[in-house]
Write an enzyme that holds these catalytic residues in place. Structure first.
Site, PDB file in Angstrom:
ATOM      1  N   TRP A   1       0.859  -1.188   0.000  1.00 20.24           N
ATOM      2  CA  TRP A   1       0.000   0.000   0.000  1.00 20.24           C
ATOM      3  C   TRP A   1       0.890   1.232   0.000  1.00 20.24           C
ATOM      4  CZ3 TRP A   1      -5.023  -0.289  -0.879  1.00 20.24           C
ATOM      5  CH2 TRP A   1      -5.806   0.846  -0.675  1.00 20.24           C
TER       6      TRP A   1
ATOM      7  N   SER B   1      -0.049  -2.295   5.597  1.00 14.76           N
ATOM      8  CA  SER B   1       0.674  -2.146   6.862  1.00 14.76           C
ATOM      9  C   SER B   1       0.131  -3.069   7.946  1.00 14.76           C
ATOM     10  CB  SER B   1       0.636  -0.692   7.328  1.00 14.76           C
ATOM     11  OG  SER B   1       1.433   0.100   6.471  1.00 14.76           O
ATOM     12  N   PHE B   2      -1.171  -3.281   7.958  1.00 17.87           N
ATOM     13  CA  PHE B   2      -1.773  -4.159   8.958  1.00 17.87           C
ATOM     14  C   PHE B   2      -1.169  -5.565   8.881  1.00 17.87           C
ATOM     15  CE2 PHE B   2      -5.070  -6.817  10.841  1.00 17.87           C
ATOM     16  CZ  PHE B   2      -5.430  -6.079  11.956  1.00 17.87           C
TER      17      PHE B   2
ATOM     18  N   ILE C   1      -1.412   6.899   5.327  1.00 18.90           N
ATOM     19  CA  ILE C   1      -1.667   8.330   5.166  1.00 18.90           C
ATOM     20  C   ILE C   1      -3.102   8.603   5.587  1.00 18.90           C
ATOM     21  CG2 ILE C   1      -1.753  10.248   3.530  1.00 18.90           C
ATOM     22  CD1 ILE C   1       0.476   8.722   1.971  1.00 18.90           C
TER      23      ILE C   1
ATOM     24  N   THR D   1     -11.571   9.104   7.342  1.00 15.57           N
ATOM     25  CA  THR D   1     -12.231   8.279   8.357  1.00 15.57           C
ATOM     26  C   THR D   1     -11.234   7.908   9.455  1.00 15.57           C
ATOM     27  OG1 THR D   1     -11.694   6.146   7.354  1.00 15.57           O
ATOM     28  CG2 THR D   1     -13.664   7.282   6.525  1.00 15.57           C
TER      29      THR D   1
ATOM     30  N   HIS E   1     -10.166   5.036  10.056  1.00 13.73           N
ATOM     31  CA  HIS E   1      -9.413   3.846   9.630  1.00 13.73           C
ATOM     32  C   HIS E   1      -7.920   4.030   9.900  1.00 13.73           C
ATOM     33  CE1 HIS E   1      -8.597   0.257   7.235  1.00 13.73           C
ATOM     34  NE2 HIS E   1      -7.677   0.942   6.581  1.00 13.73           N
TER      35      HIS E   1
ATOM     36  N   PHE F   1      10.423  -0.892  13.517  1.00 16.51           N
ATOM     37  CA  PHE F   1       9.197  -0.218  13.070  1.00 16.51           C
ATOM     38  C   PHE F   1       9.567   0.900  12.098  1.00 16.51           C
ATOM     39  CE2 PHE F   1       5.765   2.914  13.600  1.00 16.51           C
ATOM     40  CZ  PHE F   1       4.641   2.110  13.495  1.00 16.51           C
TER      41      PHE F   1
END
Length: 160
Positions: free
Chosen positions: A31, A65-66, A91, A95, A97, A122
């Site tokens: 992403w 990323s999740f 980014i 919302t 999210h 990280f």
């Protein structure tokens, strides 16, 4: 802002351990590929510059990323790496999210650092705008991938 007009990605190679005998994993979110590809290149280039051998740097892609937590865990448990760099870019949108993904990703990577004896670095940008992400992935603030690679080397040596 602490990083205003500063490039934080410079390092003194004489103060970094040689990485020639270390094995690294880089897990990269697909992403915001423009950003994550630049971060991954910064990480790879810094590892090579500090002595790592290209054949000892593994790169896996994950959808977002999740998914970095699971990808990093599989890298640790199947590839005998000395450190993993988890690279992503989230980014802010319209919302909440953003908040959930950022929080879960940070928590997941923290959990891996507690559960395993392999450091997971990280390297997830959590920016408000695409321009901020560009500035931190090779722009005016340097490349956070480079910084993550230096941290990975230092932590891998600490873990030995």
């Amino acid at each position: 802002m602490a990083t205003e007009n500063k490039n934080l990605s410079t390092y003194d190679k004489t103060k970094i351990p040689n990485a020639k005998d270390l094995r690294f994993g880089i897990v990269v979110s697909e992403w915001n590929t423009e950003i994550t590809s630049a971060l991954a290149k910064g990480a790879f280039d810094a590892l090579i510059d500090c002595g790592a051998r290209a054949e000892n740097i593994l790169k896996w892609d994950v959808p977002g990323s999740f998914e970095l937590t699971f990808g990093s865990k599989k890298m640790i448990t199947t590839q005998k790496v000395d450190a993993v760099i988890a690279i992503g870019s989230v980014i802010r949108g319209e919302t909440s999210h953003f908040d959930f993904v950022c929080s879960a990703t940070a928590q997941g990577i923290k959990d891996l650092n507690v559960a395993y004896d392999v450091p997971v670095i990280f390297c997830v940008l959590t920016d408000d705008t695409m321009q901020q992400a560009k500035d931190r992935s090779g722009g005016k603030h340097g490349n956070k991938g480079t910084e993550a690679a230096i941290a990975a080397i230092q932590m891998a040596v600490l873990g030995k």
